[in-house]
Design an enzyme around this catalytic site. Structure first.
Site, PDB file in Angstrom:
ATOM      1  N   GLY A 205      64.747  10.933 112.260  1.00 39.34           N
ATOM      2  CA  GLY A 205      63.755  10.564 111.252  1.00 39.34           C
ATOM      3  C   GLY A 205      63.923  11.353 109.984  1.00 39.34           C
ATOM      4  O   GLY A 205      64.943  12.021 109.776  1.00 39.34           O
ATOM      5  N   ASN A 206      62.951  11.254 109.123  1.00 40.17           N
ATOM      6  CA  ASN A 206      62.964  12.073 107.910  1.00 40.17           C
ATOM      7  C   ASN A 206      61.525  12.445 107.555  1.00 40.17           C
ATOM      8  O   ASN A 206      60.582  11.992 108.202  1.00 40.17           O
ATOM      9  CB  ASN A 206      63.681  11.353 106.764  1.00 40.17           C
ATOM     10  N   ARG A 207      61.360  13.261 106.512  1.00 42.66           N
ATOM     11  CA  ARG A 207      60.051  13.864 106.258  1.00 42.66           C
ATOM     12  C   ARG A 207      59.163  13.022 105.344  1.00 42.66           C
ATOM     13  O   ARG A 207      58.102  13.474 104.933  1.00 42.66           O
ATOM     14  CB  ARG A 207      60.236  15.269 105.677  1.00 42.66           C
ATOM     15  N   SER A 208      59.560  11.797 105.023  1.00 39.70           N
ATOM     16  CA  SER A 208      58.725  10.986 104.129  1.00 39.70           C
ATOM     17  C   SER A 208      57.400  10.639 104.811  1.00 39.70           C
ATOM     18  O   SER A 208      57.382  10.152 105.942  1.00 39.70           O
ATOM     19  CB  SER A 208      59.463   9.699 103.759  1.00 39.70           C
TER      20      SER A 208
END
Ligand SMILES: Cc1cc2nc3c(=O)[nH]c(=O)nc-3n(C[C@H](O)[C@H](O)[C@H](O)COP(=O)(O)O)c2cc1C
Length: 399
Positions: A205-208
């Site tokens: 995933g990513n931190r958005s």
């Protein structure tokens, strides 16, 4: 738009008066100049000190104010909008019948500004024909009513009559002040970070957080656009927005691809994974099996695909979260993806980007423009991005 708006916040004596403190704070955060006016009843539920400390002006509560000989006309004439939250059954009755026996009702009668009323009371009171008749009178006169919600009430009861959520109230006030300059425009927005499954419990995933994309969708809806939001985030959405929930880049691609042809404006603010595992393990990968090798494959570049398929008059907005060479990377992405606007932020800077409520961006245009938006709320950034979209539409109207 709340920035710079002069708001009179009326507070009456209902149990929900404590929530108007949150309304006050949110209005101030959005840049409004807030003048609280409390009834005597409100003073039994909440302290003046709290409002005076949070608002832009000290609390006013008397018609017989020594410094201001005619306070109700000063307040009524100076307001851009008056919001009463909560509004008691008493306030509705007096306002509907034109009785002005305290500072708040006198101000309501003395104003030509739009008025937003947020009733809150027990279900039995709410359903009483006198209350409903008074509301019908006020609605007929053009007063905006933010209807109460269902849920827990005072004394442990559950039912209809609970004050609307503060975010909904502030959005309603904002809507009253906002020119519908995007009316008739179809806007498709993506938000959040995609998740690419590795196995049933793990993902890449990513931190958005999706906050910026949600703000763009909400501001566009408030400005009159017809909005579809494709999002990975489950944060609540305020306003008439069609929400499509997705998880992976592939789901986001499918949702966007099937809707983009109808969109006049596409804002790709989601952080879409560039790669995903070639295969997803059917069962949780066991630690005892040793270090796994996870092979990756590229996902579809949604922004590039939209740029390739862009129809005449359609406006495509991309986002770039960068940590180095922000300007150069953003400008080359703008050209490579055939976007019309590219919103770039340096996510390594403090209070900017992922998870924060604030952002600081530069909006690059295909014509070589660069508009700097200094650190502000994500709603503030959304306003500026949509201003830039509107400028482009005015320069080259859609066929
Ligand atoms: C504990 C308590 C809670 C109350 N909650 C409400 C309420 O939620 N809504 C309402 O219309 N009246 C409520 N009332 C009644 C109002 O306080 C009362 O009608 C008062 O006169 C309203 O004054 P105001 O409208 O001048 O502020 C409540 C009264 C008490 C004692």
């Amino acid at each position: 738009m709340l920035q710079g708006a002069r708001v009179v916040l009326g507070v009456t004596g209902g149990i929900a008066a404590y929530k108007s403190i949150e309304v006050c704070r949110r209005l101030v955060d959005a840049g409004a100049h807030v003048q609280p006016v409390l009834t005597k009843g409100a003073g039994r539920f909440v302290g003046e000190t709290t409002f005076s400390a949070l608002a832009s002006e000290p609390v006013r509560n008397s018609l017989w104010d020594e410094d201001d000989p005619i306070p109700h006309t000063t307040l009524g004439q100076g307001a851009d909008v008056i919001v009463v939250a909560p509004a008691t059954a008493r306030l509705l009755a007096d306002y509907a019948s034109g009785r002005s026996n305290d500072l708040l009702t006198a101000t309501l009668i003395a104003t030509r500004a739009p008025v937003v009323i947020c009733p809150a009371m027990h279900t039995e009171m709410w359903e009483h024909p006198a209350v409903q008749d008074n509301l019908a009178v006020l609605r007929r006169r053009g007063v905006h009513v933010v209807d109460p919600e269902s849920g827990r009430l005072a004394g442990g009861d559950v039912g209809h009559g609970r004050l609307a959520d503060p975010a909904r109230i502030v959005a309603a006030v904002d809507a009253v002040l906002t020119e519908p300059d995007l009316a008739g425009v179809n806007v498709l927005v993506t938000a959040g970070g995609t998740r690419e499954a590795i196995d049933p419990v793990r993902f890449i995933g990513n931190r958005s957080s999706g906050k910026q994309g949600h703000a763009i969708a909400e501001v566009a809806a408030r400005r009159g656009a017809t909005v579809t939001l494709v999002t990975t985030s489950d944060q609540p959405v305020t306003g008439p927005i069609e929400v499509i929930s997705v998880v992976s880049a592939a789901e986001m691609h499918e949702a966007v691809a099937s809707r983009s042809a109808q969109a006049d404006v596409v804002v790709m603010s989601a952080a879409v994974a560039d790669f995903r595992p070639v295969s997803v393990a059917g069962e949780k990968i066991k630690k005892s099996g040793g270090i796994p090798e996870i092979r990756l494959e590229p996902t579809v570049d949604i922004l590039a695909e939209l740029g390739g398929n862009k129809r005449a008059g359609q406006i495509l907005v991309g986002f770039a979260a960068e940590t180095t060479d922000v300007a150069a990377n953003a400008q080359s992405k703008l050209a490579a993806k055939n976007a019309d606007l590219l919103v770039a932020n340096d996510v390594s800077a403090p209070s900017v980007g992922f998870e924060h409520d604030t952002n600081e961006v530069v909006i690059y245009g295909a014509a070589g423009t660069a508009t700097e938006v200094a650190l502000t709320t994500k709603v503030g950034v959304a306003e500026r991005v949509l201003d830039a979209v509107l400028d482009l539409r005015l320069q080259s109207p859609a066929p």
